[in-house]
Design a protein around this motif. Structure first.
Motif, PDB file in Angstrom:
ATOM      1  N   ASN A 298       0.940  -1.528   0.297  1.00  0.00           N
ATOM      2  CA  ASN A 298      -0.313  -0.198   0.021  1.00  0.00           C
ATOM      3  C   ASN A 298       1.100   0.853  -0.052  1.00  0.00           C
ATOM      4  O   ASN A 298       0.239   2.518   0.085  1.00  0.00           O
ATOM      5  CB  ASN A 298      -1.460  -0.202   1.146  1.00  0.00           C
ATOM      6  CG  ASN A 298      -0.617   0.004   2.667  1.00  0.00           C
ATOM      7  OD1 ASN A 298       1.387   0.237   2.701  1.00  0.00           O
ATOM      8  ND2 ASN A 298      -1.261   0.389   3.416  1.00  0.00           N
ATOM      9  N   THR A 335      -1.132   2.588  -9.905  1.00  0.00           N
ATOM     10  CA  THR A 335      -1.576   3.852  -9.623  1.00  0.00           C
ATOM     11  C   THR A 335      -2.925   4.314  -8.535  1.00  0.00           C
ATOM     12  O   THR A 335      -2.689   5.309  -8.121  1.00  0.00           O
ATOM     13  CB  THR A 335      -2.920   4.832 -10.988  1.00  0.00           C
ATOM     14  OG1 THR A 335      -3.271   3.848 -10.770  1.00  0.00           O
ATOM     15  CG2 THR A 335      -2.256   4.298 -12.248  1.00  0.00           C
ATOM     16  N   GLY A 336      -2.982   3.518  -7.698  1.00  0.00           N
ATOM     17  CA  GLY A 336      -3.818   3.518  -6.419  1.00  0.00           C
ATOM     18  C   GLY A 336      -2.991   3.573  -5.323  1.00  0.00           C
ATOM     19  O   GLY A 336      -3.521   3.089  -4.390  1.00  0.00           O
ATOM     20  N   THR A 338      -0.137   4.460  -3.142  1.00  0.00           N
ATOM     21  CA  THR A 338       0.483   5.947  -2.401  1.00  0.00           C
ATOM     22  C   THR A 338       1.940   5.510  -3.282  1.00  0.00           C
ATOM     23  O   THR A 338       2.555   4.243  -2.388  1.00  0.00           O
ATOM     24  CB  THR A 338       0.708   5.573  -1.090  1.00  0.00           C
ATOM     25  OG1 THR A 338      -0.494   6.023  -0.546  1.00  0.00           O
ATOM     26  CG2 THR A 338       1.137   7.391  -0.301  1.00  0.00           C
TER      27      THR A 338
ATOM     28  N   GLY B  38      -7.884   1.492  -4.411  1.00  0.00           N
ATOM     29  CA  GLY B  38      -6.677   1.971  -3.828  1.00  0.00           C
ATOM     30  C   GLY B  38      -5.868   1.485  -2.406  1.00  0.00           C
ATOM     31  O   GLY B  38      -6.796   1.207  -1.752  1.00  0.00           O
ATOM     32  N   THR B  39      -5.376   2.276  -1.954  1.00  0.00           N
ATOM     33  CA  THR B  39      -4.295   2.134  -0.707  1.00  0.00           C
ATOM     34  C   THR B  39      -5.475   2.760   0.377  1.00  0.00           C
ATOM     35  O   THR B  39      -5.474   3.586  -0.001  1.00  0.00           O
ATOM     36  CB  THR B  39      -3.135   3.218  -0.778  1.00  0.00           C
ATOM     37  OG1 THR B  39      -2.007   2.436  -1.207  1.00  0.00           O
ATOM     38  CG2 THR B  39      -2.511   3.401   0.876  1.00  0.00           C
ATOM     39  N   ARG B  42      -8.345   5.264  -0.552  1.00  0.00           N
ATOM     40  CA  ARG B  42      -8.023   6.937  -1.369  1.00  0.00           C
ATOM     41  C   ARG B  42      -8.387   6.955  -3.042  1.00  0.00           C
ATOM     42  O   ARG B  42      -7.651   7.450  -2.722  1.00  0.00           O
ATOM     43  CB  ARG B  42      -6.662   7.208  -1.014  1.00  0.00           C
ATOM     44  CG  ARG B  42      -6.603   7.034   0.704  1.00  0.00           C
ATOM     45  CD  ARG B  42      -5.134   7.321   0.793  1.00  0.00           C
ATOM     46  NE  ARG B  42      -4.370   7.465   1.899  1.00  0.00           N
ATOM     47  CZ  ARG B  42      -3.148   6.681   2.452  1.00  0.00           C
ATOM     48  NH1 ARG B  42      -2.139   7.245   1.900  1.00  0.00           N
ATOM     49  NH2 ARG B  42      -3.190   6.684   3.429  1.00  0.00           N
ATOM     50  N   GLY B  43      -8.943   5.808  -3.598  1.00  0.00           N
ATOM     51  CA  GLY B  43      -9.177   6.193  -4.890  1.00  0.00           C
ATOM     52  C   GLY B  43      -7.797   5.546  -5.436  1.00  0.00           C
ATOM     53  O   GLY B  43      -6.716   5.519  -5.924  1.00  0.00           O
ATOM     54  N   ASN B  44      -8.221   4.977  -6.924  1.00  0.00           N
ATOM     55  CA  ASN B  44      -7.689   4.844  -8.106  1.00  0.00           C
ATOM     56  C   ASN B  44      -8.185   5.449  -9.198  1.00  0.00           C
ATOM     57  O   ASN B  44      -8.611   4.410  -9.859  1.00  0.00           O
ATOM     58  CB  ASN B  44      -7.676   3.705  -7.799  1.00  0.00           C
ATOM     59  CG  ASN B  44      -6.652   2.810  -9.081  1.00  0.00           C
ATOM     60  OD1 ASN B  44      -5.539   4.059  -9.818  1.00  0.00           O
ATOM     61  ND2 ASN B  44      -6.166   1.787  -9.131  1.00  0.00           N
ATOM     62  N   GLY B  46      -6.566   5.066 -12.245  1.00  0.00           N
ATOM     63  CA  GLY B  46      -6.134   3.865 -13.306  1.00  0.00           C
ATOM     64  C   GLY B  46      -7.540   3.344 -14.103  1.00  0.00           C
ATOM     65  O   GLY B  46      -7.556   2.610 -14.622  1.00  0.00           O
TER      66      GLY B  46
END
Lengths: 522, 206
Positions: A298, A335-336, A338, B38-39, B42-44, B46
């Motif tokens: 992550n 891309t998602g 960090t 996402g992480t 937090r949104g992605n 891609g």
């Protein structure tokens, strides 16, 4: 025929052939074709003890290649894999396996026998993919021939032949005959002074005759090459009826049908005996202990003195500190996550579109295709299921696994449907070729790579225009190939100009390791 | 490996459990969110999956129920919604509770501005209509069912506003709040209006 082909048009065709040779040369220059001097494996210097920790993100083929090679020369590798299995898109599905499609989880219920498997991802190894083949040899992976083209398979299009399937051998024999007759006519007009000498013209004409099996008058009147309507062994063979050119021209499937056995998918092709994941097993026999499963990255922070990877495992956040990182996480997932990558690097990651390839497979209760003289190969359909693959192994056993659909362009068409609707569509399509298909197959599975957990895509799509790379695309590609701060490399077939092939994943990994090696020597 | 397996088995027990035959197979749960979003949610960009961290639980619950009930993500042109809906279709009420609890554990960090070409000054005028429900500072209003907009991925806001405007979202008869949005979004008129108002929302801190 509503239009005669003129000699000028014919000569233009020859010009186009010259163009192909030029294109091949260009292909080699771009690294699309292997060079004879290509090393099969990389020659790396021993790791520096103070600088030997390597984080590998993703246990796909490129990640495993890095782990295998770097471990040989003393690096300490840790592989973080977000899913429960190694191999990424090299995925052989067998009895009891989980197919983790988001929103459509399936367990495979195939019979539990060695030949009852389905290569849901990579399925073919071209004989020119020498880097991958070199690993197969080194890791002692048994290979067998993969049958891509089989003359007894079918093509089926509702627009042609009343919707009844046509054997590959009928389509190809007749089409060659008609094309040859057309060529012979254009060359018989006494206008052969240029560009050929008499000897060349004679050779060319005999080649054309042989290509299409023309008679002495340079006419195509059918050919025994398509097989016999009856007899042929103890009695005289009876030639089959010709399918008229006007009939064959009702479908454009020939375009796909004829070039399906050229280029990467031309003979000779191989597969790993027992499933393509035997290749992955070959690597994990050496580096499997380095893999941490269900470990979801992550955050990736590239620093001056190293690289920090944060990941979740068992619901807890962990930190992995390394000197170098090789990352085969799909670009659209990265891309998602960090990160502190440079802007152009992130732009490149964002630019790549994800492939949406889709496959489906069935267990066949009996090998019904063998009763139709089919052993391996592919039948082609104009309907959305597109292809049926008959297994290249397990001949004459009771059962087998067949591919019931393969759409490598638009998998979203299929994933807009429920699992039941997908299966029904494949059964309906398959029945057009094998009338009793519905009753002969069972235990379906579907694989939608753009919906698979931790994957969300098939092969990377760099080009917006299929025919050419733009200057901007090439710049982004090269930006992504270069390491961040000399420490972080993106790898995988996604960092190649020829995605979707295992060879590209291997070569991308080798490129990155060679670059690191050079960097450390400098 | 065994340790991991056991941890997941325990996790499974919390949200339903498995039969003996199934427990020999690869276990799973419904916590798929971060693969796409996402992480820490937090949104992605891609995969065009928006930020979940910081979204209000009551809003998330409503949207998950709308996806599950075929109210959202059914229009053929709603590409992202279509990607989401099958995920929600299989969720039980218990899974939704589990997921909302999980999402609430993530830190909220406002998204970066990525949208270019909008005029925040013009957007400010347009936003006055939005402010009635979403608040002058775009932090949302639970009593009106309006989520926060500030801090959300701007590319997601653009997509959703376009979808409302085109009728790809909010057209289902049971989508009460979506219908309100469809009425309000017509004041933005077109893509330029959407970019302007999103540029203004980007200027609001949360």
């Amino acid at each position: 025929m509503s239009k005669q082909v003129t000699r000028r048009e014919f000569l233009n065709l020859l010009g186009a052939a010259g163009g192909t040779a030029a294109a091949l040369k260009a292909g080699s220059a771009l690294g699309l074709l292997p060079h004879t001097a290509q090393a099969a494996t990389v020659d790396l210097h021993a790791a520096n003890p103070a600088n030997r920790k390597v984080a590998i993100l993703g246990a796909g083929l490129s990640g495993l290649t890095v782990a295998y090679e770097l471990s040989k020369v003393g690096y300490e590798c840790t592989i973080l894999e977000s899913s429960h299995r190694p191999g990424g898109r090299i995925f052989t599905v067998r009895h009891g396996d989980l197919i983790d499609e988001i929103g459509n989880r399936q367990y495979c219920e195939f019979d539990d026998e060695p030949h009852m498997y389905f290569n849901a991802g990579a399925a073919r190894i071209p004989s020119t993919h020498r880097n991958l083949l070199a690993y197969c040899k080194e890791l002692k992976i048994d290979l067998e021939v993969f049958i891509n083209e089989n003359k007894t398979t079918f093509m089926q299009d509702s627009a042609v032949n009343g919707g009844k399937p046509i054997r590959n051998i009928d389509y190809t024999t007749h089409t060659r005959g008609f094309l040859a007759e057309l060529l012979a006519k254009s060359l018989s007009a006494g206008e052969m002074d240029e560009p050929f000498t008499d000897a060349e013209a004679e050779t060319l004409m005999s080649l054309i005759r042989s290509f299409g099996d023309l008679n002495e008058d340079n006419l195509y009147k059918g050919s025994l090459r398509a097989g016999y309507a009856s007899g042929g062994f103890l009695e005289h063979g009876v030639q089959k009826d010709i399918i008229a050119m006007s009939e064959l021209l009702k479908t454009q499937m020939g375009n796909q049908f004829l070039n399906a056995n050229e280029g990467d998918t031309g003979p000779m092709l191989f597969q790993a005996v027992g499933g393509m994941d035997k290749i992955i097993e070959g690597f994990t026999n050496h580096v499997g202990h380095q893999i941490h499963y269900r470990s979801m990255v992550n955050a990736v922070e590239v620093k001056d003195d190293g690289i920090d990877i944060a990941y979740y495992q068992d619901g807890t956040r962990h930190l992995l500190q390394a000197d170098f990182c090789f990352n085969c996480i799909p670009s659209h997932i990265m891309t998602g996550i960090t990160n502190n990558f440079p802007t152009q690097y992130v732009d490149a990651l964002k630019y790549i579109r994800r492939g949406t390839a889709y496959k489906a497979a069935f267990q066949a209760k009996e090998r019904f295709w063998e009763k139709e003289d089919i052993y391996g190969g592919i039948s082609w359909m104009s309907s959305p299921s597109k292809q049926i693959w008959y297994p290249s192994a397990g001949m004459h056993k009771q059962k087998g696994i067949i591919l019931g659909a393969y759409d490598y362009i638009d998998g979203e068409l299929h994933t807009a449907r429920t699992q039941e609707q997908r299966i029904e569509a494949h059964l309906t399509d398959g029945e057009k070729i094998h009338p009793n298909y519905r009753n002969q197959v069972e235990k379906p599975i579907t694989i939608a790579w753009h919906r698979m957990n931790h994957m969300l895509g098939c092969s990377a799509r760099w080009q917006r225009d299929r025919n050419a790379w733009t200057h901007e695309e090439e710049e982004l590609y090269h930006a992504l190939q270069q390491p961040v701060n000399g420490r972080h490399y993106m790898i995988g077939d996604q960092v190649s100009m020829h995605s979707a092939w295992q060879e590209s994943a291997v070569m991308s990994a080798q490129w990155a390791m060679a670059d690191l090696n050079q960097q450390l020597l400098a | 490996m065994l340790k991991t397996f056991m941890a997941f088995s325990l996790c499974m027990a919390c949200i339903g459990g498995t039969s003996a035959a199934e427990s020999e197979r690869e276990p799973f749960d419904d916590r798929y969110c971060t693969t796409c979003h996402g992480t820490d949610g937090r949104g992605n960009e891609g995969v065009q999956a928006p930020r979940l961290a910081g979204m209000e639980p009551w809003y998330l619950r409503r949207q998950l129920e709308n996806f599950r009930g075929d109210i959202r993500g059914v229009h053929a042109e709603d590409r992202e919604g279509i990607a989401m809906r099958p995920m929600a279709t299989k969720l039980t009420d218990e899974s939704i509770d589990d997921i909302l609890g999980w999402i609430s554990s993530w830190d909220y960090i406002p998204a970066e501005a990525t949208v270019k070409g909008g005029d925040p000054l013009r957007g400010r005028d347009l936003y006055s209509g939005c402010a009635v429900c979403h608040g002058a500072d775009a932090t949302g209003n639970e009593s009106l069912g309006a989520p926060a907009l500030a801090g959300q991925n701007d590319w997601y806001l653009v997509t959703q506003l376009k979808n409302f405007l085109a009728g790809y979202r909010g057209a289902h008869p049971n989508d009460t709040y979506g219908a309100q949005m469809r009425t309000m979004v017509s004041t933005l008129r077109n893509e330029a209006g959407i970019l302007n108002v999103v540029s203004y929302i980007n200027s609001l801190s949360r």
